[in-house]
Motif scaffolding. Structure first.
Motif, PDB file in Angstrom:
ATOM      1  N   SER A  50      -0.880   5.213 -12.048  1.00 24.84           N
ATOM      2  CA  SER A  50      -1.549   4.045 -12.623  1.00 24.84           C
ATOM      3  C   SER A  50      -0.698   2.799 -12.413  1.00 24.84           C
ATOM      4  O   SER A  50       0.500   2.789 -12.694  1.00 24.84           O
ATOM      5  CB  SER A  50      -1.807   4.253 -14.115  1.00 24.84           C
ATOM      6  N   THR A  53      -4.245  -2.305 -15.459  1.00 24.57           N
ATOM      7  CA  THR A  53      -5.677  -2.513 -15.663  1.00 24.57           C
ATOM      8  C   THR A  53      -6.021  -3.987 -15.473  1.00 24.57           C
ATOM      9  O   THR A  53      -5.344  -4.868 -16.018  1.00 24.57           O
ATOM     10  CB  THR A  53      -6.099  -2.064 -17.075  1.00 24.57           C
ATOM     11  N   GLU A  75      -7.259   2.173  -5.672  1.00 24.27           N
ATOM     12  CA  GLU A  75      -8.575   2.473  -6.227  1.00 24.27           C
ATOM     13  C   GLU A  75      -8.694   1.835  -7.596  1.00 24.27           C
ATOM     14  O   GLU A  75      -7.682   1.615  -8.271  1.00 24.27           O
ATOM     15  CB  GLU A  75      -8.781   3.990  -6.338  1.00 24.27           C
ATOM     16  N   ASN A  77     -11.100   1.920 -11.300  1.00 22.95           N
ATOM     17  CA  ASN A  77     -12.167   2.522 -12.105  1.00 22.95           C
ATOM     18  C   ASN A  77     -13.218   1.447 -12.366  1.00 22.95           C
ATOM     19  O   ASN A  77     -12.912   0.404 -12.934  1.00 22.95           O
ATOM     20  CB  ASN A  77     -11.587   3.055 -13.417  1.00 22.95           C
ATOM     21  N   GLU A  78     -14.441   1.716 -11.926  1.00 20.10           N
ATOM     22  CA  GLU A  78     -15.467   0.666 -12.003  1.00 20.10           C
ATOM     23  C   GLU A  78     -15.822   0.284 -13.437  1.00 20.10           C
ATOM     24  O   GLU A  78     -16.323  -0.817 -13.689  1.00 20.10           O
ATOM     25  CB  GLU A  78     -16.735   1.112 -11.272  1.00 20.10           C
ATOM     26  N   ASN A  79     -15.509   1.147 -14.389  1.00 18.59           N
ATOM     27  CA  ASN A  79     -15.851   0.857 -15.781  1.00 18.59           C
ATOM     28  C   ASN A  79     -14.695   0.261 -16.571  1.00 18.59           C
ATOM     29  O   ASN A  79     -14.895  -0.658 -17.389  1.00 18.59           O
ATOM     30  CB  ASN A  79     -16.330   2.138 -16.471  1.00 18.59           C
ATOM     31  N   THR A  80     -13.467   0.773 -16.334  1.00 14.50           N
ATOM     32  CA  THR A  80     -12.325   0.331 -17.143  1.00 14.50           C
ATOM     33  C   THR A  80     -11.449  -0.711 -16.449  1.00 14.50           C
ATOM     34  O   THR A  80     -10.685  -1.413 -17.112  1.00 14.50           O
ATOM     35  CB  THR A  80     -11.438   1.532 -17.510  1.00 14.50           C
ATOM     36  N   GLU A  82      -9.021   0.115 -14.418  1.00 15.60           N
ATOM     37  CA  GLU A  82      -7.697   0.672 -14.167  1.00 15.60           C
ATOM     38  C   GLU A  82      -7.486   0.862 -12.662  1.00 15.60           C
ATOM     39  O   GLU A  82      -8.329   1.434 -11.980  1.00 15.60           O
ATOM     40  CB  GLU A  82      -7.508   2.006 -14.880  1.00 15.60           C
TER      41      GLU A  82
END
Length: 334
Positions: A50, A53, A75, A77-80, A82
């Motif tokens: 990680s 974010t 990469e 995360n499309e929602n968070t 991150e």
């Protein structure tokens, strides 16, 4: 003056209009706003690590999604929001110190993009190596910097050839000696098989950049008086002298009086830039100052020669630079 003030006002208006973050569109929708921040990661971090974010907000309370260009090596995360390291992405501080990337945020009506830069942190790879790997680097430096007491003061920089060796054989050459030379060169060239470097025999002195003379000590005087001044009265069976310019080797001269292959390997090892070994009691290194028929290449020595003559390995490196270079390379090869 009025014209100048009017021009400045137009310029400021045009400049501000380039940033769509948080702007209200004609349909009354407010564009998302992305928070600008810095990101960093240690080199050699594994896939999935990680990075942080990305924070974004929307004044209308719309649900927002995050996207990132796939070629970034990261990469999201499309929602968070991150960010993580993608599979197959290798971050090596010695090759790249930062990685630019862009993130887009979509609220269902409009998209806002923001550029970022990921800073790559340098780490001490040597401290992460095993004891055996660290000992390998210590022995590499021992040979490369000629640290054996038989050499006097150690060298300050490493040395190597940047072009192949073309070796001319001279003197009273027996079939036994020629066969031993051929066998030794075959072993050396097998070590160099993944490199552009090689050692080849040539037919004439004019073609050569290394001259080997096989004969007695007394015969060296007429050919190389400077070498004879060193070996005369000593217990030498062979000797090598190589020109060195800022760590780049060239124009070698070798004298050998014994046809055994191990002596040729030994003197050729000096020509390649390696000093005497301290692994003599049990390991029987071919680079020991006193050698017998049972002395030969150690496996670590083959690896040392291979590393030193890798196409990317530079000449003229200081000891600390070599340690860092090898540690980084060995860590990457794990």
């Amino acid at each position: 003056m009025k014209k100048l003030s009017f021009f400045i006002s137009l310029f400021l208006l045009a400049s501000c209009s380039k940033d769509s973050s948080g702007n209200t569109e004609e349909n009354g929708n407010s564009s998302p706003t992305i928070t600008i921040k810095s990101y960093s990661i240690d080199e050699h971090s594994p896939a999935g690590t990680s990075i942080g974010t990305v924070t974004a907000s929307d004044a209308d309370g719309d649900i927002i999604t995050f996207t990132m260009e796939s070629q970034s090596g990261l990469e999201i995360n499309e929602n968070t929001g991150e960010i993580t390291l993608s599979n197959g992405t290798v971050l090596d501080f010695e090759e790249i110190q930062s990685l630019p990337f862009s993130v887009s945020v979509f609220d269902g009506n409009s998209i806002v993009e923001q550029s970022f830069e990921l800073s790559i942190n340098n780490i001490d790879e040597y401290a992460l190596l095993t004891t055996e790997e660290q000992e390998f680097i210590t022995y590499f430096k021992y040979l490369t910097f000629w640290k054996a007491p038989t050499h006097g003061a150690p060298l300050e920089v490493s040395s190597r050839w940047n072009e192949p060796i073309n070796l001319y054989l001279d003197g009273t050459l027996s079939n036994e000696f020629r066969n031993n030379v051929d066998a030794a060169l075959a072993e050396y060239n097998e070590i160099f098989e993944n490199s552009d470097f090689s050692i080849s025999l040539v037919e004439t002195l004019d073609e050569s950049n290394a001259h080997l003379f096989f004969g007695q000590t007394s015969e060296v005087e007429a050919l190389w008086p400077d070498m004879f001044a060193i070996i005369d009265g000593g217990t030498y069976s062979g000797y090598a002298m190589t020109s060195n310019n800022a760590g780049v080797l060239s124009n070698a001269r070798l004298w050998i009086s014994n046809p055994e292959g191990v002596l040729f390997k030994h003197e050729l090892g000096h020509v390649l830039g390696f000093g005497h070994s301290d692994k003599c009691d049990t390991e029987k290194s071919f680079l020991c100052s006193s050698i017998a028929l049972e002395n030969d290449f150690m496996e670590d020595e083959k690896s040392i020669i291979q590393f030193a003559y890798d196409n990317d390995f530079p000449a003229g490196m200081a000891e600390e630079d070599i340690q860092n270079y090898l540690a980084n390379l060995m860590y990457l090869l794990k």
